[in-house]
Motif scaffolding. Structure first.
Motif, mmCIF file in Angstrom:
data_model
loop_
_atom_site.group_PDB
_atom_site.id
_atom_site.type_symbol
_atom_site.label_atom_id
_atom_site.label_comp_id
_atom_site.label_asym_id
_atom_site.label_seq_id
_atom_site.Cartn_x
_atom_site.Cartn_y
_atom_site.Cartn_z
ATOM 1 N N LEU A 134 42.646 45.187 53.160
ATOM 2 C CA LEU A 134 42.056 45.072 51.820
ATOM 3 C C LEU A 134 41.718 46.472 51.295
ATOM 4 O O LEU A 134 41.530 47.406 52.086
ATOM 5 N N ARG A 155 37.276 44.279 35.095
ATOM 6 C CA ARG A 155 38.517 45.060 35.147
ATOM 7 C C ARG A 155 39.317 44.831 33.873
ATOM 8 O O ARG A 155 40.539 44.705 33.914
ATOM 9 N N ARG A 193 39.380 34.328 50.366
ATOM 10 C CA ARG A 193 38.904 35.506 51.105
ATOM 11 C C ARG A 193 37.391 35.640 50.987
ATOM 12 O O ARG A 193 36.721 36.021 51.932
ATOM 13 N N PHE A 245 42.106 45.051 43.187
ATOM 14 C CA PHE A 245 41.410 43.781 43.382
ATOM 15 C C PHE A 245 40.889 43.712 44.819
ATOM 16 O O PHE A 245 41.663 43.837 45.775
ATOM 17 N N ASP A 246 39.575 43.498 44.933
ATOM 18 C CA ASP A 246 38.907 43.577 46.240
ATOM 19 C C ASP A 246 39.518 42.657 47.288
ATOM 20 O O ASP A 246 39.483 42.949 48.472
ATOM 21 N N TYR A 247 40.030 41.523 46.862
ATOM 22 C CA TYR A 247 40.425 40.498 47.823
ATOM 23 C C TYR A 247 41.932 40.356 48.007
ATOM 24 O O TYR A 247 42.375 39.390 48.603
ATOM 25 N N LEU A 248 42.702 41.276 47.454
ATOM 26 C CA LEU A 248 44.142 41.253 47.706
ATOM 27 C C LEU A 248 44.490 42.406 48.640
ATOM 28 O O LEU A 248 44.026 43.531 48.430
ATOM 29 N N THR A 249 45.300 42.120 49.650
ATOM 30 C CA THR A 249 45.723 43.185 50.568
ATOM 31 C C THR A 249 46.703 44.106 49.836
ATOM 32 O O THR A 249 47.131 43.811 48.702
#
Lengths: 579, 244
Positions: free
Chosen positions: B127, A400, A335, B86-90
């Motif tokens: 996202l 995190r 991504r 998490f920024d990149y997980l839908t």
């Protein structure tokens, strides 16, 4: 008015003072002092010592060339600003400024004055840096004179950007719209005039060395039409090029006049810029967040809102949780890169393949092997810098830590899962490069046949890459776990000490890598020697294969040991240790 | 069940949590209240394994958090006040990921149900950057509930939720308790605590100042009889609001 001006002045002064105090307070920690000294030393050796070692400029030609270059840069900055609307966030405010000042009882003009005054802090810092960097360029200028000259030049460009942003602010109507198009037309005409002036130089490029090219460029810049186009921009840089105090004073007075004109121009425009400022502020905040994420090891490209979020990799619902971590990190990498990046990588690889084939075809006999050079370059780069650059592991996730600590898995399993993704991605990439090399450089299979190396040996190559990347990646992650404060994890502070920290971490990881290679490489060499003695000297391939296997096994053993050690470090880790 | 015994957490000379002991039985909802800086968040972070206690033990569904961390955590869900995503997980990939972490075999069935329940179905392929604050909170809640935890720890769970979300969240917490989960709920919203919690733990400067049902607390402090929970809280913690 006085009260509001006082409040705004208080805001600027206090935030500046507190920011400096915060940076200075970090120096109570010896770690930052050490890093600061390291950073200063690096900067000195890289820039200032080199500048000091440069021969003193002795003639007018050098000064003229520098003048031409600076004038050209000033023109380019302004032309790009107008032609592409690149105002570099000239109207961007901090989120807190948007929150408190925009709804506050302040006029549009007061906000603009505040913006102009606040930008002076950055301009003064830039001027200071350039005063040091330019110390050998203007021989007759003292440091304070260089400082004011640089400050004046930067101020004009900054104010011009702000003015441009206001002129181009949508919706542009009436006179402002016409002014915008006229300015754009002038900028475009200037660019054309420059191209026309420089074109003869390009046509003669085959006959020129660098010095004569620079001479011709200097002449071109000094004669019409370029000199006419650049004349206003020459005024901006003139104080830097002055050769006497009188000349400097006169040139500086002219630039200060230009600054005053810009201020009048900006304040006289009646443009509603709130929307534009809020948008620019949001973009600025987003850009900063992306930069910090990249610095901290996060993906360099921010998530693209509204773009495809197709799930490229399936994940089975049950199985070892470490695989889930690796899956998450790989999804993050995909991504983060996006299609555009993948296309760029392919676009970079294709020329390498073409270059390799060209080199191989032009060589004769053994020279045909030169075709492997581009592939070796890619391999060398990815092997040495890949694990440092591909940071979709703990370097991204440690921010995190609180969430990671709630996961139902041991620290070792988590560390193993974290390093899996970058290790596998790099190994796949490198194996692909080797396969491409084998398939596209005909001399490679031929050379292997001639040397009696069976193709089966190639099976070992991915394992060797896997072991190497694994060790290299776990060292990077181990350093992050052992010294979280030394590795940048999204802290918003920057500066020389941060650069020093990065350098120290780089050297530290290189040292650790060398240490971890000692035993496997030594054992591999011993194995090669032993099998050569045992089997006889006729066949080299079996000995090398045996040595490689030993090396790989030892490296894998080291990885397992380090996963255990760093897993326990993770288990003991406290989120408050990340600062 | 959540069992906490003599839990302490110190930072140098500062004691954030001081010898806390309590139990939350299956079906109970414990309200953890205290003024700002009382040590609530530190306590919760110790209970879910984010922070290592300086001393004392925490057991989740019979598993010691220190010696049997993965098993204890597998029975636990922590929903923080600030959703960490998490920024990149839908949205749906978050559930896929969490499902795999906790070994939820029927994640393909449960995830759509939870998304529907929390009104996130339409957003399942976006996202987190595209979600509002409330939606992020709902996603964090969905991730926490996916594996049917036996122990549920919530820190200000209503932050950012709209009225419909608040109503649903309250119903969800009550339902989880009815189904046998031990719940700890930390909130400054005393009406929420009064509505949902079966027992109260009031802390100040890291120490327990009251523990039990509202009736038990009033029996121990007869001077508080007839007062509202707000007044009881202020009396127990000091009217200055606390400064620990």
């Amino acid at each position: 008015m006085n009260g509001k001006a006082g409040a705004l002045g208080y805001l600027i002064l206090r935030t500046t003072r507190n920011r400096i105090a915060k940076q200075a307070s970090r120096l109570r920690n010896p770690r930052y002092v050490f890093a600061l000294l390291f950073g200063i030393g690096y900067l000195y050796l890289t820039f200032f010592r080199r500048a000091a070692a440069m021969p003193a400029s002795t003639g007018s030609f050098i000064t003229a060339m520098h003048g031409a270059a600076l004038t050209f840069l000033a023109f380019l900055t302004v032309a790009i600003t107008w032609l592409f609307g690149r105002t570099s966030g000239a109207l961007a405010f901090l989120p807190a400024e948007v929150h408190y000042l925009f709804p506050g009882p302040l006029s549009r003009r007061q906000l603009l004055v505040y913006r102009m005054v606040r930008s002076q802090l950055v301009l003064l810092l830039n001027a200071l840096i350039w005063t040091l960097l330019l110390r050998r360029f203007g021989l007759t200028l003292s440091a304070p004179m260089r400082f004011f000259a640089a400050w004046a030049g930067f101020s004009v460009l900054s104010l011009h950007q702000l003015g441009t942003a206001l002129v181009l602010a949508p919706p542009a109507r009436g006179a402002r719209r016409i002014a915008g198009w006229v300015a754009r037309g002038l900028a475009a005409a200037g660019v054309v005039a420059l191209l026309v002036g420089v074109a003869p130089l390009y046509l003669k490029r085959g006959e020129l060395d660098i010095t004569s090219a620079m001479e011709l460029l200097g002449q071109a810049v000094a004669s019409p039409p370029i000199s006419t186009v650049l004349a206003p921009f020459h005024l901006i840089v003139a104080p830097l090029l002055a050769t006497s105090v009188g000349g400097w004073l006169a040139a500086l007075a002219a630039v200060i006049g230009i600054i005053a004109l810009h201020v009048v121009w900006i304040l006289s425009m009646h443009v509603e810029f709130a929307d534009l400022a809020v948008t620019a502020s949001a973009k600025r905040a987003e850009r900063l967040a992306t930069m910090r994420a990249a610095r901290s090891g996060g993906a360099i490209v921010k998530p693209r809102i509204g773009k495809s979020t197709r799930q490229w990799l399936p994940l089975a619902p049950v199985g070892h949780p470490a695989i889930a971590i690796a899956w998450k990190n790989t999804m993050s990498l995909i991504r983060g890169m996006g299609t555009r990046t993948i296309v760029m990588i392919v676009a970079l690889v294709v020329p390498f393949v073409v270059m390799s084939r060209t080199m191989g075809a032009s060589g004769g006999g053994e020279d045909k092997l030169v075709g492997v050079i581009p592939y070796l370059m890619i391999l060398a780069i990815t092997l040495l810098t890949g694990p440092r650059m591909l940071r979709n592991d703990l370097r991204q996730d440690l921010l995190r830590l609180s969430t990671l600590k709630t996961f139902p898995m041991t620290g070792s399993a988590l560390v193993a899962g974290e390093i899996l993704s970058p290790t596998l991605v790099l190994t796949a990439l490198q194996s692909l490069v080797v396969a491409l090399c084998y398939l596209t450089v005909p001399a490679v299979p031929a050379a292997m046949r001639d040397a009696g190396v069976p193709m089966a040996v190639l099976v070992l190559v991915p394992f060797a890459f896997l072991a190497w990347n694994g060790v290299n990646t776990i060292i990077q992650n181990g350093l992050t776990l052992m010294f979280p404060s030394w590795v940048r994890l999204g802290s918003d502070s920057g500066g020389v000490e941060a650069m020093g920290q990065n350098l120290l971490v780089t050297f530290g990881s290189m040292f650790a890598l060398l240490l971890s290679l000692l035993l496997p490489v030594g054992a591999a060499v011993a194995m090669v020697v032993f099998t050569r003695l045992a089997i006889g000297s006729s066949a080299l391939a079996p000995s090398i294969a045996a040595g490689t296997v030993v090396g790989i096994l030892l490296l894998l053993g080291e990885i397992v040991a380090m996963v255990g050690i760093f897993g326990r470090t993770f288990d003991r880790m406290d989120p408050t240790s990340i600062s | 069940m959540i069992e906490v015994s003599q839990l302490s957490k110190t930072y140098g000379a500062m004691t954030a949590v001081d010898a806390l002991s309590f139990r939350v039985e299956p079906g109970q909802v414990l309200g953890l209240v205290g003024p700002n800086g009382a040590g609530k968040t530190t306590t919760l972070r110790c209970l879910c394994g984010i922070l290592d206690p300086t001393s004392g033990t925490v057991r989740i569904a019979g598993h010691d958090l220190r010696t049997d961390g993965p098993r204890a955590k597998a029975e636990l869900a922590f929903i923080p006040d600030e959703p960490e995503l998490f920024d990149y997980l839908t949205v749906e990939e978050h559930l896929t990921f969490v499902g795999r972490l906790y070994g939820v075999a029927d994640v393909a069935v449960r995830a759509p149900q939870l998304l529907e329940e929390l009104e996130l179905t339409e957003k399942r392929r976006v996202l987190p950057g595209e979600l509002s604050r409330g939606m992020k909170q709902k996603l964090a809640i969905a991730c926490g509930l996916l594996h049917n935890p036996k122990a549920l720890i919530l820190d200000e769970p209503l932050t950012g939720l709209d009225p419909a979300g608040i109503k649903k969240m309250k119903a969800t917490i009550a339902a989880r308790a009815r189904e046998g989960a031990a719940v700890i709920l930390s909130s400054h919203l005393l009406n929420l605590v009064e509505e949902l919690c079966t027992t109260l733990l009031v802390i100040r400067r890291g120490r327990c100042v009251a523990l039990g049902t509202l009736e038990e607390i009033v029996i121990a402090r007869p001077d508080l009889a007839g007062q509202s929970l707000e007044d009881i809280f202020l009396a127990l913690t000091g009217s200055d609001g606390g400064d620990a």
